[in-house]
Motif scaffolding. Structure first.
Motif, short mmCIF file in Angstrom:
data_model
loop_
_atom_site.label_atom_id
_atom_site.label_comp_id
_atom_site.label_asym_id
_atom_site.label_seq_id
_atom_site.Cartn_x
_atom_site.Cartn_y
_atom_site.Cartn_z
N VAL A 99 0.84 -1.20 0.00
CA VAL A 99 0.00 0.00 0.00
C VAL A 99 0.88 1.25 0.00
CG1 VAL A 99 -1.72 1.32 1.32
CG2 VAL A 99 -1.92 -1.18 1.13
N LEU A 100 1.98 1.20 0.72
CA LEU A 100 2.88 2.35 0.78
C LEU A 100 3.78 2.46 -0.44
CD1 LEU A 100 1.94 2.21 3.81
CD2 LEU A 100 4.22 3.05 4.39
N GLY A 101 3.80 1.44 -1.29
CA GLY A 101 4.66 1.49 -2.46
C GLY A 101 6.12 1.59 -2.07
N ALA A 102 6.88 2.39 -2.81
CA ALA A 102 8.30 2.53 -2.53
C ALA A 102 8.55 3.11 -1.14
CB ALA A 102 8.97 3.41 -3.58
N ASN A 103 7.65 3.96 -0.65
CA ASN A 103 7.82 4.50 0.69
C ASN A 103 7.82 3.41 1.76
OD1 ASN A 103 8.05 7.26 0.12
ND2 ASN A 103 5.84 7.48 -0.09
N GLY A 104 7.26 2.27 1.44
CA GLY A 104 7.18 1.19 2.40
C GLY A 104 8.52 0.62 2.82
N ILE A 105 9.56 0.84 2.01
CA ILE A 105 10.87 0.30 2.38
C ILE A 105 11.70 1.30 3.16
CG2 ILE A 105 10.84 -1.14 0.30
CD1 ILE A 105 13.17 0.68 -0.75
N SER A 106 11.18 2.48 3.40
CA SER A 106 11.92 3.53 4.08
C SER A 106 11.73 3.44 5.59
CB SER A 106 11.45 4.90 3.60
OG SER A 106 11.99 5.93 4.40
N LEU A 107 12.79 3.74 6.34
CA LEU A 107 12.68 3.79 7.80
C LEU A 107 11.89 5.00 8.27
CD1 LEU A 107 16.08 2.58 9.31
CD2 LEU A 107 13.81 1.62 9.68
N GLU A 108 11.51 5.88 7.34
CA GLU A 108 10.60 6.96 7.71
C GLU A 108 9.24 6.39 8.11
OE1 GLU A 108 11.36 10.22 7.93
OE2 GLU A 108 13.42 9.62 7.47
N TYR A 109 8.96 5.19 7.68
CA TYR A 109 7.74 4.47 8.04
C TYR A 109 8.15 3.18 8.76
CZ TYR A 109 5.52 7.63 4.68
OH TYR A 109 5.08 8.74 4.02
N PRO A 110 7.30 2.66 9.66
CA PRO A 110 7.70 1.51 10.47
C PRO A 110 7.47 0.15 9.83
CG PRO A 110 5.56 2.28 11.18
CD PRO A 110 6.01 3.24 10.10
N VAL A 111 6.86 0.10 8.65
CA VAL A 111 6.34 -1.16 8.14
C VAL A 111 7.44 -2.17 7.85
CG1 VAL A 111 5.03 -2.23 6.27
CG2 VAL A 111 4.26 -0.06 7.25
N MET A 112 8.47 -1.78 7.10
CA MET A 112 9.51 -2.73 6.76
C MET A 112 10.30 -3.17 7.98
SD MET A 112 10.83 -4.56 4.40
CE MET A 112 10.48 -3.89 2.77
N ARG A 113 10.48 -2.27 8.94
CA ARG A 113 11.15 -2.66 10.20
C ARG A 113 10.36 -3.75 10.90
NH1 ARG A 113 10.06 -0.45 15.05
NH2 ARG A 113 9.18 1.45 14.14
#
Length: 389
Positions: free
Chosen positions: A342-356
Motif C-alpha cells: 500500500v505504501l509502495g516505494a515508501n514502504g521500504i523507508s525507515l521513515e515508516y515503520p512497516v519494513m522494520r
C-alpha cells in the motif's frame, strides 16, 4: 459508531484495570521508544538498554505476570496487552521484556529455591539486573534434547559448566543467566551470575532483523558454580519447555502489535496519498487489502484474548499456545507485507515503520519454536501420532 481501529469492539472485553495497564505501556513506548527506534534499528544497537530496563521496571512491566518479590502480579490478559503495546513499537523491545520476565524470571520463580528467588527476582523486577535464558545452541535449536552444554559435579560438590549457547537475547548486558545443561541426572537448569570466571557473552552483529535488540552468544568455559546454583524443581526438558510456552504466549499478543502498527500506517497512508486524482484508499483494490488486513488483525487479537482468559483460568494448554503463535505471527508477517505494498516505494523507508516490523517478524516467526515445530505440535494433538522423529 464504527471504529476503524477497533471494528469488533474488542475494547469492550477489557476492564478499567486492563485499559490502565495498556495505556501506561503505550504511553511509555510513545515517549521513550518511538522517537528513537528508527535510529537504533539503523545503527543496529540498543544503546540505552539498561536505562530502558529500569524504566520498564518502574512501570511494573518486568515479570509483571508473576506474584511476589516485587512483581506486579498482573493477569495474563494484562501481560498480553503490555506485549502488544511494546511490539507495536518494536519487536526488540518486547523481546527484552519477554526474555526478562517470561524466561529468566519465570524460570527462577517457578523452579528456583527460595534463596534464589529472594536474591534475584526483586532486582530483576526493578530492572536493576537484566536476565537472559540459555537453551539454544549452535547445533541444537528445535531439538534441545541434543544440547551439548554439560554440567558435572566435582569432588567438592560444585558444578562445572562447559558449552556454548546461541542467539541469546540480553546476553551481553545480563547480570544473570538461566542456563540449561546436560548432567549425569538429565537436563538441569542453573542460575549463573554472568561475572563468573569462564563465562563470556560476545555480541552477535550483522543482523538484518531485531536490530534494536541485544543478541549474544554465551560461552561457558569450565564455569564453576556452587551446589545450590541448580534450579531444584526442574529436571528434564519439561522445565525449559514450560518457560518457552509462557514466552510464546506473549508473542501471540506481541505479533499483533507489529501488525497493528503496520495496518494503521497503511490505513492513514491510503487516506492521504493521491494518485489519478483521488486518495488511493478510494480504489477497490486498496480497500480489499485494507479489509483483509483488518480481518486478520482483529481475529488474531481475539484469539490472543481467548488464550489469555484461558491462562487466567488455569486451563491453557501448550498446544493452544502453539495454535496462537503459529497463526498470529504468520498472519502478522502477511499484514506487514501487504501494508508495504500500500505504501509502495515508501514502504521500504525507515521513515515508516512497516519494513522494520516485517523484518523483525521474520525472527519472531522462527524463535520460540519454528513454524514447522508448531505445525507438528498441532499435528500430534490432532492425530495422536508423533511426527517429530
Amino acid at each position: 459508531m464504527f471504529d476503524p481501529h477497533d471494528p469488533l469492539g474488542i475494547d469492550d472485553l477489557l476492564t478499567d484495570e486492563d485499559r490502565a495497564v495498556r495505556d501506561t505501556v503505550r504511553q511509555w513506548a510513545a515517549d521513550r521508544v518511538l522517537p528513537h527506534i528508527a535510529q537504533w534499528y539503523e545503527s543496529g544497537e540498543l544503546p540505552v538498554v539498561r536505562e530502558l530496563a529500569r524504566e520498564l521496571g518502574a512501570i511494573g512491566a518486568l515479570g509483571m505476570q508473576l506474584s511476589g518479590y516485587g512483581c506486579a502480579g498482573a493477569s495474563a490478559v494484562q501481560y498480553g496487552l503490555a506485549c502488544l503495546e511494546l511490539e507495536a513499537a518494536d519487536s526488540g523491545i518486547r523481546s527484552l521484556v519477554s526474555v526478562q520476565g517470561s524466561l529468566a524470571m519465570y524460570a527462577i520463580h517457578r523452579f528456583g529455591s527460595e534463596e534464589q528467588k529472594q536474591r534475584w527476582l526483586p532486582a530483576m523486577a526493578a530492572g536493576e539486573t537484566i536476565g537472559c535464558f540459555g537453551l539454544t545452541e549452535p547445533d541444537h535449536g528445535s531439538d534441545p534434547a541434543g544440547m551439548r552444554t554439560y554440567a558435572k559435579r566435582d569432588a567438592g560438590g560444585d558444578w562445572v559448566l562447559t558449552g556454548r549457547k546461541m542467539w541469546i537475547t540480553n546476553g551481553s548486558v545480563a547480570g544473570v543467566a538461566v542456563v540449561w545443561a546436560q548432567t549425569d541426572g538429565g537436563i538441569r537448569g542453573f542460575v549463573v551470575p554472568t561475572d563468573r570466571p569462564g563465562l563470556s557473552a560476545p555480541e552477535i552483529r550483522h543482523k538484518w532483523s531485531l536490530r534494536a535488540s541485544v543478541t549474544s552468544e554465551l560461552v561457558l568455559d569450565e564455569v564453576r558454580l556452587p551446589a545450590d546454583a541448580v534450579l531444584p524443581e526442574a529436571t528434564g526438558l519439561r522445565g525449559p519447555l514450560s518457560c518457552l510456552s509462557h514466552a510464546r504466549y506473549g508473542i501471540v499478543w506481541g505479533s499483533m502489535g507489529a501488525a497493528r502498527t503496520s495496518f494503521e500506517t497503511a490505513l492513514d497512508y491510503a487516506r492521504t496519498r493521491e494518485q489519478f486524482g483521488k486518495p488511493i484508499g478510494a480504489f477497490q483494490l486498496t480497500q480489499a487489502k485494507l479489509a483483509d488486513m483488518a480481518v486478520e488483525l482483529h481475529k488474531g487479537i481475539l484469539l490472543a484474548h481467548h488464550l489469555g482468559r484461558r491462562m487466567d483460568a488455569g486451563t491453557l494448554r501448550p498446544e493452544q499456545v502453539s495454535f496462537g503463535k503459529l497463526n498470529n505471527v504468520r498472519e502478522a508477517i502477511e499484514i506487514c507485507r501487504t501494508a508495504r505494498t500500500v505504501l509502495g516505494a515508501n514502504g521500504i523507508s525507515l521513515e515508516y515503520p512497516v519494513m522494520r516490523h516485517a523484518t523483525n517478524l521474520e525472527s519472531v516467526l522462527t524463535y520460540e519454536g519454528t513454524v514447522e515445530m508448531h505445525q507438528l505440535v498441532l499435528g500430534k494433538a490432532l492425530t495422536g501420532l508423533d511426527a517429530f522423529r
